[in-house]
Design a protein around this motif. Structure first.
Motif: not given
Lengths: 305, 305
Positions: B131-135, B272-277, B291-305
């Motif tokens: 799964e991925v999120y926007i870094h 796109y960064n892997a949630v495991s990374n 945060d606007f340059i690099a998303t931190r904290g528990e990521p919400a994966s994309l397309g799985r809402r």
């Protein structure tokens, strides 16, 4: 001197804070009888193309043996602290690497010989239909990775305002001592732009030349004029091999990107001016630039010694 | 958080003043089972080519109708004084023109929708097998005539040092909202460079990010390493039409020249960064970038809402 700024009317006013309208070119592009053909490398069709677009590429004009020898001369000059310390040398903004070295035809025999080479001189004389002399000569080095861009400009605009070149009867010859590729900042031209004089905004600061050779801020056209010129003629990127030469009209608008590649781009420039077009006082009203940038006084025509 | 700089060993040290030797890439490039084929636009051959060279171009991924609508959004944002005044916007060096705007996937619905579009997301998930999120997301504008160059760099080097991205399991997707031509400063890549981690010299200054987004001075490789990488893989200039997309590995070395043309170059970037990374503390030891340059904290994966 046959004239001065006081007696020679300024038919191409620029950087005077008022003029912004284009002025149609008053002089011909090809002065010689258009029926003349001088055989390879320049035939009748190339002459017509030069007239229309303002440039012609002569592939493989100089042999590999010659370019190798000339490149060695350049490398030896570029590595000399003494040379880099001379007023005729210009270093890169932010580094001590050689960017340009002027007046090479007066200082170094191999470059003088090349400037007088009939392979170039015969063509230039035909196109200008006059005896010629070197208005300016230089080595242009665009170092690997850090060579900086040069913004759009017409050389004639600068030579007219800052040096007092009266009319458009001069040709630049650029000789590649390395391949000029899409990656190392090749010359970009706007075909057809030589038919219009585009006045520039802003006045010329005193002793502008030292800064302008590193990074041009005056003598550059407004974006609207550039868009219009490019809309009419497009952009041509002159990608050509080592040993090729580019002849282009003094008023052709040109620019070049920076060099982000590991391949340096080294070119020689010789500017041939018609003896009938010798300099008067600068139209800026300021003192003239030094002789190593613009040859002044009674010119000695080339190849007639 | 699953880790911090103190507990996570730095397997890719950089900018620490001592390391200059390359480090072989430890992670795979394609994480998914290599036998998988997901059909057009990405087939088995494209996946192999991506693995080998580090990038793949997807021609015409986005329709003209979509790019027109997205370009209008960009123009509206770029002309807003309020937007240009936000911390997430970066203006050109020496002018007030918008160069980049960050975090567009959190701020504006049309960009969020595009970031989650299955045409991109399915491919990225396949390649990263997670799964991925926007870094990071941004609009990159290279304005006509005055858009400045960007020197060679690996994004991963910066994201690792300044953001704490542990390993190479992220993919950048660049979507052209204008044609990217040889004249308007297209992305240049060094194929194969993603297989090597090239440590950079110099330490990272505090709050480096604001200056670096305008003009990069740290996190750039030494000329010797660049020449070696280019000697191995050459340079590819990605000239592709409006609506095309480029997917490239987070560690692929890239650069772009300035834009001297009258044609602006506008691209969207989604990383796109892997949630495991997900990120740990920055390996520089400095505070993390905003945060606007690099998303931190528990990521919400994309397309799985």
């Amino acid at each position: 001197m046959i004239g001065s700024a006081r007696t020679t009317p300024d038919v191409y006013p620029s950087r005077n804070g008022t003029t912004t309208s284009w002025i149609p070119r008053r002089e011909p592009v090809v002065y010689g009888p258009t029926g003349d053909i001088i055989g390879p490398p320049l035939d009748r069709q190339s002459v017509r193309s030069y007239e229309e677009s303002g440039y012609v590429v002569l592939d493989g004009l100089i042999s590999e043996q010659e370019t190798t020898a000339l490149r060695r001369e350049v490398e030896s000059l570029a590595s000399s602290d003494w040379v880099r310390g001379q007023p005729s040398s210009v270093t890169e903004p932010g580094s001590n690497e050689l960017r340009s070295l002027f007046s090479i035809h007066t200082l170094y025999a191999p470059f003088r010989e090349l400037a007088e080479d009939p392979r170039i001189l015969d063509i230039v004389r035909l196109l200008l239909n006059d005896e010629v002399y070197i208005h300016q000569s230089r080595i242009n080095i665009k170092p690997a990775f850090f060579g900086k861009e040069f913004f759009w400009h017409s050389d004639f605009e600068t030579w007219h305002v800052e040096d007092g070149m009266p009319g458009m009867r001069a040709i630049s010859c650029c000789i590649n001592l390395t391949d000029n590729t899409r990656f190392n900042g090749p010359l970009m031209l706007i075909p057809g732009s030589h038919k219009h004089f585009v006045p520039c905004v802003g006045e010329t600061p005193r002793d502008h030349y030292r800064a302008s050779l590193k990074r041009q801020q005056y003598g550059t056209p407004d974006p609207g004029s550039l868009s219009r010129l490019i809309g009419m003629g497009g952009i041509v990127s002159v990608e050509s091999g080592c040993g090729s030469a580019l002849l282009f009209d003094c008023n052709l608008m040109h620019a070049s990107s920076g060099n982000l590649s590991p391949w340096p781009r080294t070119n020689l420039f010789f500017v041939y001016n018609a003896v009938s077009n010798q300099l008067v006082d600068p139209f800026s009203g300021l003192p003239p630039r030094p002789d190593f940038i613009a040859t002044r006084g009674e010119p000695a025509s080339l190849g007639r010694r």
